[in-house]
Design an enzyme around this catalytic site. Structure first.
Site, PDB file in Angstrom:
ATOM      1  N   CYS B  86      -4.377   0.609   3.712  1.00  0.00           N
ATOM      2  CA  CYS B  86      -5.619   1.370   3.541  1.00  0.00           C
ATOM      3  C   CYS B  86      -6.618   1.025   4.658  1.00  0.00           C
ATOM      4  O   CYS B  86      -6.413   1.391   5.796  1.00  0.00           O
ATOM      5  CB  CYS B  86      -6.178   1.137   2.135  1.00  0.00           C
ATOM      6  SG  CYS B  86      -7.415   2.360   1.644  1.00  0.00           S
ATOM      7  N   HIS B 203      -1.503   1.913  -1.715  1.00  0.00           N
ATOM      8  CA  HIS B 203      -1.679   0.490  -1.993  1.00  0.00           C
ATOM      9  C   HIS B 203      -0.434  -0.094  -2.656  1.00  0.00           C
ATOM     10  O   HIS B 203      -0.323  -0.069  -3.885  1.00  0.00           O
ATOM     11  CB  HIS B 203      -2.878   0.286  -2.926  1.00  0.00           C
ATOM     12  CG  HIS B 203      -4.193   0.443  -2.245  1.00  0.00           C
ATOM     13  ND1 HIS B 203      -4.875  -0.606  -1.663  1.00  0.00           N
ATOM     14  CD2 HIS B 203      -4.954   1.544  -2.029  1.00  0.00           C
ATOM     15  CE1 HIS B 203      -6.004  -0.168  -1.136  1.00  0.00           C
ATOM     16  NE2 HIS B 203      -6.080   1.137  -1.339  1.00  0.00           N
ATOM     17  N   GLU B 205       0.213  -3.140  -3.118  1.00  0.00           N
ATOM     18  CA  GLU B 205      -0.146  -4.311  -3.945  1.00  0.00           C
ATOM     19  C   GLU B 205      -0.623  -3.897  -5.336  1.00  0.00           C
ATOM     20  O   GLU B 205      -0.724  -4.731  -6.228  1.00  0.00           O
ATOM     21  CB  GLU B 205      -1.201  -5.172  -3.224  1.00  0.00           C
ATOM     22  CG  GLU B 205      -2.643  -4.699  -3.339  1.00  0.00           C
ATOM     23  CD  GLU B 205      -2.984  -3.538  -2.418  1.00  0.00           C
ATOM     24  OE1 GLU B 205      -2.056  -2.935  -1.839  1.00  0.00           O
ATOM     25  OE2 GLU B 205      -4.186  -3.216  -2.295  1.00  0.00           O
TER      26      GLU B 205
END
Lengths: 84, 243
Positions: B86, B203, B205
């Site tokens: 990002c 994302h 994560e």
């Protein structure tokens, strides 16, 4: 005082959603037929007098090209006042 | 294997990345402050998401000039794996470590929802745990994620196999509707020609635990390990018991 102004606009080849939103809004003012609006930014840099004019100009050009504007998507104009 | 997660003023996904690396994957991972002039000994670096320097000037532009980025650039050119997520992707583009730029979403809205991605290439360090053509799911959360590259750069990316992820529908079709931000050619993630520097807007994560609906992101981090990914639906991971 030396005053540099850097005018930055999105390139014409790059879609500018902010400009497009503003273009739509212009209809509220009775100006319906607008081909294009581009929204950019102007950055003003003030520098005290003195120093080597050639070097100052060169540094400002580098700053404008390599940092303040992103040449991938933006075009810029650098105007310097007060430089001998 | 030791990971470093760079923390810029305004980063807000650094802790998520550290949590995944340490608690979910069970790896060693340390935070690295943006003011450091040298990288500590690490085997890979993550530039996390967030709003470094308030997104002032352009997203990632000021972070790209921070002292740590000079060190990251030197290490990346020597082959260190670098993952930009990002805002980290925006920083990599602004730093010139990846080509192109990320612009305001075409509809000018902030998009925060899961997306489907087609894995375009699994030849890169971070995607070898996927199958080429596979459809995976991860969330996006950005206002400036519209990837742009001029036609010649785009052509080079295509020919060198540097496009890693594209926005697609659930069937893997690259449609206009599946493109959340107007990215050119539905591009969601790319790598450099050497394959060690990767940037993506989604994302990973936030897609590492079954609680979060998808574990596809874990495979991206896992790709860079010594062992191949072992991701089973419903599986628990080392450290999950911590919660």
């Amino acid at each position: 005082m030396i005053r540099a102004r850097v005018l930055i606009l999105p390139k014409r080849t790059v879609f500018d959603p902010q400009g497009e939103a503003v273009r739509h809004a212009l209809g509220h003012f009775g100006l319906a037929a607008v081909d294009r609006v581009r929204v950019g930014k102007e950055i003003e840099i003030e520098i005290p007098d003195g120093g080597d004019p050639t070097e100052i100009r060169s540094r400002l050009e580098t700053i404008a090209r390599d940092f303040l504007a992103n040449p991938v998507v933006e075009e810029f104009e650098l105007h310097i006042e007060g430089l001998p | 294997m030791r990971w470093g997660v760079v923390v810029f003023p305004g980063s807000n996904c650094d802790r998520d990345c550290l949590f995944v690396l340490q608690q979910v994957l069970g790896r060693e991972a340390i935070a690295i402050w943006h003011d450091e002039r040298n990288l500590p000994p690490v085997d890979a670096v993550v530039l996390p998401g967030g709003f470094s320097y308030g997104d002032y000037l352009r997203s990632g532009a000021i972070a790209a000039l921070s002292p740590i980025m000079a060190a990251v650039g030197r290490a990346a050119r020597s082959g260190l794996p670098v993952l930009g997520i990002c805002n980290g992707f925006q920083i990599l583009c602004e730093a010139g470590l990846l080509p192109g730029a990320l612009l305001t979403n075409a509809d000018a809205l902030f998009h925060c929802h899961p997306v489907h991605l087609r894995v375009e290439s699994n030849c890169c360090l971070f995607t070898r745990g996927f199958a080429s053509g596979e459809v995976v799911q991860m969330p996006i959360a950005h206002g400036q994620g519209r990837y742009y590259a001029d036609p010649s750069t785009l052509d080079r990316l295509e020919r060198s196999g540097s496009i890693l992820f594209r926005y697609c529908d659930v069937h893997g079709e690259r449609t206009r509707e599946a493109n959340p931000n107007g990215s050119v050619a539905n591009i969601a993630g790319i790598c450099n020609e050497e394959g060690n520097v990767v940037g993506l807007m989604p994302h990973p994560e936030r897609a590492c635990e079954t609680l979060l609906a998808s574990t596809d992101g874990l495979r991206l981090f896992h790709s860079l390990g010594s062992t191949p990914p072992e991701v089973e639906p419903g599986a628990t991971y080392a450290g999950s018991a911590v919660r």
